[in-house]
Design an enzyme around this catalytic site. Structure first.
Site, mmCIF file in Angstrom:
data_model
loop_
_atom_site.group_PDB
_atom_site.id
_atom_site.type_symbol
_atom_site.label_atom_id
_atom_site.label_comp_id
_atom_site.label_asym_id
_atom_site.label_seq_id
_atom_site.Cartn_x
_atom_site.Cartn_y
_atom_site.Cartn_z
ATOM 1 C CB VAL A 64 -0.969 0.007 1.319
ATOM 2 C CG1 VAL A 64 -2.196 -1.028 0.819
ATOM 3 C CG2 VAL A 64 -0.196 -0.175 2.319
ATOM 4 C CE1 TYR A 157 -1.747 0.380 14.478
ATOM 5 C CE2 TYR A 157 -3.000 0.878 16.571
ATOM 6 C CZ TYR A 157 -2.725 0.239 15.232
ATOM 7 O OH TYR A 157 -3.849 -0.367 15.234
ATOM 8 C CB THR A 192 -6.080 -9.813 13.957
ATOM 9 O OG1 THR A 192 -5.119 -8.618 14.339
ATOM 10 C CG2 THR A 192 -7.142 -9.555 13.422
HETATM 11 N N1 LIG Z 1 -6.455 -6.344 15.598
HETATM 12 C C1 LIG Z 1 -6.685 -5.350 16.369
HETATM 13 O O1 LIG Z 1 -6.848 -5.403 17.578
HETATM 14 C C2 LIG Z 1 -6.902 -3.863 15.522
HETATM 15 C C3 LIG Z 1 -7.297 -2.970 16.466
HETATM 16 C C4 LIG Z 1 -7.479 -1.745 15.918
HETATM 17 C C5 LIG Z 1 -7.102 -1.514 14.598
HETATM 18 N N2 LIG Z 1 -6.572 -2.541 13.699
HETATM 19 C C6 LIG Z 1 -6.332 -2.104 12.335
HETATM 20 O O2 LIG Z 1 -6.911 -3.086 11.515
HETATM 21 C C7 LIG Z 1 -6.069 -3.090 10.408
HETATM 22 C C8 LIG Z 1 -5.921 -4.702 10.034
HETATM 23 O O3 LIG Z 1 -5.050 -5.355 10.904
HETATM 24 P P1 LIG Z 1 -5.428 -6.712 11.466
HETATM 25 O O4 LIG Z 1 -5.634 -6.840 12.847
HETATM 26 O O5 LIG Z 1 -6.334 -7.440 10.590
HETATM 27 O O6 LIG Z 1 -3.876 -7.196 11.276
HETATM 28 P P2 LIG Z 1 -3.249 -8.353 10.643
HETATM 29 O O7 LIG Z 1 -1.824 -8.323 10.687
HETATM 30 O O8 LIG Z 1 -3.883 -9.750 11.006
HETATM 31 O O9 LIG Z 1 -3.384 -8.302 8.991
HETATM 32 C C9 LIG Z 1 -2.956 -7.314 8.395
HETATM 33 C C10 LIG Z 1 -2.860 -7.461 6.746
HETATM 34 O O10 LIG Z 1 -2.319 -6.205 6.059
HETATM 35 C C11 LIG Z 1 -1.206 -6.767 5.428
HETATM 36 N N3 LIG Z 1 -0.255 -5.808 5.050
HETATM 37 C C12 LIG Z 1 0.735 -5.420 5.857
HETATM 38 N N4 LIG Z 1 1.529 -4.372 5.569
HETATM 39 C C13 LIG Z 1 1.024 -4.200 4.343
HETATM 40 C C14 LIG Z 1 1.569 -3.538 3.124
HETATM 41 N N5 LIG Z 1 2.420 -2.916 3.128
HETATM 42 N N6 LIG Z 1 0.628 -3.409 1.956
HETATM 43 C C15 LIG Z 1 -0.495 -4.219 2.026
HETATM 44 N N7 LIG Z 1 -0.866 -5.145 2.879
HETATM 45 C C16 LIG Z 1 -0.175 -5.159 4.001
HETATM 46 C C17 LIG Z 1 -0.748 -7.920 5.764
HETATM 47 O O11 LIG Z 1 -0.162 -9.023 5.137
HETATM 48 C C18 LIG Z 1 -2.145 -8.545 6.475
HETATM 49 O O12 LIG Z 1 -2.986 -9.604 5.543
HETATM 50 C C19 LIG Z 1 -5.021 -2.518 10.536
HETATM 51 O O13 LIG Z 1 -5.062 -1.072 9.859
HETATM 52 C C20 LIG Z 1 -4.683 -2.307 12.183
HETATM 53 O O14 LIG Z 1 -3.976 -1.330 12.735
HETATM 54 C C21 LIG Z 1 -6.563 -3.753 14.374
#
Ligand SMILES: NC(=O)c1ccc[n+]([C@@H]2O[C@H](COP(=O)([O-])OP(=O)(O)OC[C@H]3O[C@@H](n4cnc5c(N)ncnc54)[C@H](O)[C@@H]3O)[C@@H](O)[C@H]2O)c1
Length: 291
Positions: A64, A157, A192
């Protein structure tokens, strides 16, 4: 019939976690799904899972942080499905945590490039294509509860997620009259692999001690909290529910409401003190100049 049926969504970071959960939920609404992710192996697995569930899916490799790769995603998506109606800017990384004096510049750039610039490129490339067909559409940005108030020892973050909330508000104002709705998802902990984001850190952002965390007495605390988080399958369904209600802010953890209320109360109290200041009496009731 669902308002999403037959339309196309591009989902960054769609290979697993929250992105995949959203893909499944939108696929269940009969949307065509473009999964875009940096992890090609997981991308293929996710794509097969969606196909087996009868969802029309296209899988495309994407970092991205690379605008040119976003353009390729757009070209392939249009070639396959004709039109794009939604972009879900979900890909994100935890970034390294620690105290201010131990901040790593490369870790900051990694978090900024993925969590913030990635969101900006996603919108910059997809919005013109959504505007083009005139059928309207959606931008769904994935921020965090960390975007609703500062998290100690998580500067990079927090900064990126706060920026994504503000950007979403800015774009909602800009795109309202174009029929494009903007939403920002702000989850607290969801089960996750976000705590293992280091797996996706490209070479140019590597530091000597990227894995070092110097949070006092809190080693691996984030991992534990994420593992105790809500089931990821809820999140996609919650996004569909909230999009159907036209929500700008999408929350998944109503129990965090008090945290946001406390912040607003502190801000409101600070405004009250400013309103009482003898220095500022001449502008207390002045008309607002807003864009
Ligand atoms: N899990 C939580 O508790 C939580 C809480 C708040 C926000 N989030 C947000 O949710 C979103 C998804 O996170 P998640 O929890 O599913 O984590 P995750 O690590 O399980 O999934 C993240 C996905 O993004 C992909 N990714 C990472 N870097 C990338 C890049 N440069 N280009 C394209 N793809 C890339 C990874 O390969 C993975 O498939 C994130 O933005 C995270 O900050 C997660």
């Amino acid at each position: 019939m669902s308002q999403f049926s037959g339309k196309t969504a591009v989902i960054s970071g769609g290979a697993e976690g929250i992105g995949l959960s959203i893909a499944k939920a939108l696929g269940d609404q009969k949307m065509n799904i473009v999964l875009a992710d940096i992890d090609q192996e997981k991308l293929q697995e996710a794509s097969l899972e969606l196909k087996d569930a009868g969802i029309s899916v296209l899988a495309v490799a994407l970092d991205v942080a690379n605008e040119t790769q976003w353009q390729r995603v757009a070209e392939l998506a249009v070639a396959r499905f004709g039109k794009i109606h939604m972009v879900v800017n979900n890909a994100g990384v935890g970034g390294a945590s620690g105290s201010i004096e131990n901040e790593q510049t490369k870790s900051w750039h990694w978090a900024l490039d993925v969590n913030l610039m990635g969101v900006m490129y996603g919108a910059k490339v997809m919005v013109p294509l959504i505007k083009q067909h005139g059928e309207g559409g959606w931008i769904v940005n994935v921020a965090s509860m960390a975007g609703m108030g500062g998290v100690p020892y998580n500067g990079a973050y927090t900064a990126t997620k706060t920026a994504v909330v503000a950007l979403s508000e800015s774009w909602a104002g800009e795109l309202h009259s174009k029929g494009i709705k903007v939403s920002v998802l702000c989850p607290a902990f969801v089960k996750t692999r976000i705590y293992a984001s280091e797996r996706n850190r490209p070479a140019q952002y590597q530091t000597d001690n990227a894995n070092v965390t110097d949070k006092p007495k809190a080693p691996n605390k984030t991992k534990g909290m994420v593992e105790n988080g809500i089931d990821v399958s809820i999140v996609g369904k919650r996004v569909v529910e909230a999009l159907n209600q036209g929500e700008l802010y999408i929350f998944t953890h109503p129990n965090y409401r008090a945290v946001v209320q406390q912040r607003f109360e502190a801000i409101d109290a600070a405004f009250e003190r400013a309103a009482q200041s003898p220095l500022l009496q001449h502008i207390v009731n002045q008309k607002l100049d807003m864009l």
